[in-house]
Design an enzyme around this catalytic site. Sequence first.
Site, mmCIF file in Angstrom:
data_model
loop_
_atom_site.group_PDB
_atom_site.id
_atom_site.type_symbol
_atom_site.label_atom_id
_atom_site.label_comp_id
_atom_site.label_asym_id
_atom_site.label_seq_id
_atom_site.Cartn_x
_atom_site.Cartn_y
_atom_site.Cartn_z
ATOM 1 N N GLY A 68 0.808 -1.219 0.000
ATOM 2 C CA GLY A 68 0.000 0.000 0.000
ATOM 3 C C GLY A 68 0.840 1.268 0.000
ATOM 4 O O GLY A 68 0.499 2.250 -0.667
ATOM 5 N N THR A 69 1.935 1.250 0.729
ATOM 6 C CA THR A 69 2.781 2.451 0.808
ATOM 7 C C THR A 69 3.287 2.823 -0.580
ATOM 8 O O THR A 69 3.216 3.990 -0.990
ATOM 9 C CB THR A 69 3.983 2.192 1.750
ATOM 10 O OG1 THR A 69 3.470 1.850 3.044
ATOM 11 C CG2 THR A 69 4.871 3.418 1.869
ATOM 12 N N ASN A 138 -7.488 3.768 9.011
ATOM 13 C CA ASN A 138 -6.861 2.598 9.632
ATOM 14 C C ASN A 138 -6.972 2.591 11.150
ATOM 15 O O ASN A 138 -6.947 1.537 11.777
ATOM 16 C CB ASN A 138 -5.392 2.514 9.212
ATOM 17 C CG ASN A 138 -4.669 3.837 9.327
ATOM 18 O OD1 ASN A 138 -5.060 4.810 8.690
ATOM 19 N ND2 ASN A 138 -3.642 3.889 10.141
ATOM 20 N N GLN A 166 -7.507 -0.222 3.765
ATOM 21 C CA GLN A 166 -8.261 -0.824 4.880
ATOM 22 C C GLN A 166 -9.685 -1.202 4.484
ATOM 23 O O GLN A 166 -10.327 -1.998 5.165
ATOM 24 C CB GLN A 166 -8.303 0.129 6.088
ATOM 25 C CG GLN A 166 -6.960 0.392 6.728
ATOM 26 C CD GLN A 166 -6.394 -0.814 7.493
ATOM 27 O OE1 GLN A 166 -7.072 -1.812 7.742
ATOM 28 N NE2 GLN A 166 -5.123 -0.726 7.855
ATOM 29 N N SER A 186 -3.616 -3.207 -0.656
ATOM 30 C CA SER A 186 -2.479 -3.878 -0.025
ATOM 31 C C SER A 186 -2.862 -5.316 0.312
ATOM 32 O O SER A 186 -3.922 -5.564 0.903
ATOM 33 C CB SER A 186 -2.087 -3.128 1.248
ATOM 34 O OG SER A 186 -1.156 -3.871 1.989
ATOM 35 N N HIS A 188 -1.629 -7.629 2.494
ATOM 36 C CA HIS A 188 -1.708 -8.183 3.858
ATOM 37 C C HIS A 188 -2.869 -7.613 4.671
ATOM 38 O O HIS A 188 -3.132 -8.067 5.775
ATOM 39 C CB HIS A 188 -0.374 -8.046 4.607
ATOM 40 C CG HIS A 188 0.057 -6.650 4.910
ATOM 41 N ND1 HIS A 188 0.330 -6.223 6.182
ATOM 42 C CD2 HIS A 188 0.259 -5.590 4.108
ATOM 43 C CE1 HIS A 188 0.691 -4.954 6.151
ATOM 44 N NE2 HIS A 188 0.662 -4.557 4.901
ATOM 45 N N THR A 226 11.229 -7.122 -11.077
ATOM 46 C CA THR A 226 10.563 -8.422 -11.230
ATOM 47 C C THR A 226 9.483 -8.563 -10.172
ATOM 48 O O THR A 226 9.739 -8.340 -8.987
ATOM 49 C CB THR A 226 11.611 -9.557 -11.075
ATOM 50 O OG1 THR A 226 12.624 -9.338 -12.052
ATOM 51 C CG2 THR A 226 10.982 -10.926 -11.264
ATOM 52 N N CYS A 308 4.871 3.200 15.304
ATOM 53 C CA CYS A 308 5.898 3.429 14.285
ATOM 54 C C CYS A 308 6.844 2.238 14.289
ATOM 55 O O CYS A 308 6.757 1.353 15.130
ATOM 56 C CB CYS A 308 6.613 4.753 14.512
ATOM 57 S SG CYS A 308 7.410 4.883 16.097
HETATM 58 N N1 PLP Z 1 -2.759 3.039 3.829
HETATM 59 C C1 PLP Z 1 -3.427 2.660 4.915
HETATM 60 C C2 PLP Z 1 -4.767 3.247 5.199
HETATM 61 C C3 PLP Z 1 -2.875 1.721 5.791
HETATM 62 O O1 PLP Z 1 -3.550 1.345 6.889
HETATM 63 C C4 PLP Z 1 -1.599 1.178 5.498
HETATM 64 C C5 PLP Z 1 -0.952 0.221 6.417
HETATM 65 O O2 PLP Z 1 -1.272 0.143 7.568
HETATM 66 C C6 PLP Z 1 -0.948 1.602 4.317
HETATM 67 C C7 PLP Z 1 -1.555 2.528 3.520
HETATM 68 C C8 PLP Z 1 0.380 1.036 3.946
HETATM 69 O O3 PLP Z 1 0.230 -0.266 3.420
HETATM 70 P P1 PLP Z 1 1.447 -1.302 3.410
HETATM 71 O O4 PLP Z 1 1.685 -1.728 4.822
HETATM 72 O O5 PLP Z 1 0.988 -2.414 2.516
HETATM 73 O O6 PLP Z 1 2.634 -0.602 2.830
#
Ligand code: PLP
Length: 364
Positions: A68-69, A138, A166, A186, A188, A226, A308
């Site tokens: 997600g990041t 989140n 989320q 994301s 996970h 990859t 964090c």
């Molecule tokens: N965006 C939201 C709302 C999240 O809760 C999170 C992770 O907690 C992320 C982005 C980041 O996702 P990832 O952990 O897959 O990088």
Amino acid sequence: MIYLDANAAEPLRPTARIAMIEALGQVGNPSSVHGPGRAARRILENARESLTANFGARPTDLVFTSGGTEADALALHALSPGLRRVIIGATEHDAVRAAAPEAAILPVDSSGVADLATLEAILAEEGPALVALMLANNETGVLHPIAEAARLCRRFGALLHVDAVQAAGRVAFNFATLGAASLALSSHKVGGPAGAGALLLAPEVAEHFRPLIGGGGQERGRRGGTPALAAIAGFAAAAHEALATPSALGPLRDAAELAARTAGAVVLGADAPRLDNTTTLALPGLKAETQVIALDLAGIAVSAGAACSSGKVAESHVLKAMGAGALAGQAIRVSLPWNASEEDVQRFATAYAEMAARLLRRAA
Ligand code: PLP
């Protein structure tokens, strides 16, 4: 241990495990032209087709990422050129905040919902902008009125990026009908493994796309590197399972909340529409960190607002933006995983009541 920290990571779903083991058995790089390469590519493209069918996009408009990041960072990098302003919600995840340090901040009300009247005023004054707004928060689970935000953005020629990390698998949405420019997912958080994610793109932005990572031309030149085949296979299988089995966690979440309220807790964001697996419980006078440790010792895994990477509890910008004041440092997040049971919640309720009684007595 009772695991109630699904918003940090969902437990791996059985179908994801099976899909990953199958993919791990596949030698070959999806970019290679020989047989094993083509077999690896089939796994990759099947995952792409399954995800886009489930979330409402064309297979050509999905870019696989590491999570997600990266999907958030890619969206803000790729879509902002040529736009005068970037505007982000006050309660966005740090993935978005870090990718848009100069952004204007869109306030939220006391229940955590984005103020769209202010968004309209900013867009009317500033013209075309890139707006980033999450579907579900989140920390609190609070849902923003994303369809309405998308309509507003279109009216003013602005692009909307939606962080649905989320929300995916927990509330129904369709990217194509939502009318946003991009959307982050994301693995996970839907019960797949960590290490995979995706950015969905609207057809009109997919064509003029500025990559963040160059390289071997993978993902139609939109993300070099990859792909993590096994993680992606697990991601697609988990998302499919999540969407095929709609969440029924609401009654369990409500039972956990009732028990916590009885023990003296205040529920933050309770007046807003929320994810049915998430609640934020503040105990006036008791530090969040102390509560998390006490519950951990009692065999219950929850988290404080935002943890964090150092493991320390950071001050929650989300709860502060909602005007929670001192309660921002006194709130824990309980987020039920897809496989939570009534017994888990009963054990949480007992542990919470015992913790509150003991620590509040000591604090008095
Ligand atoms: N965006 C939201 C709302 C999240 O809760 C999170 C992770 O907690 C992320 C982005 C980041 O996702 P990832 O952990 O897959 O990088």
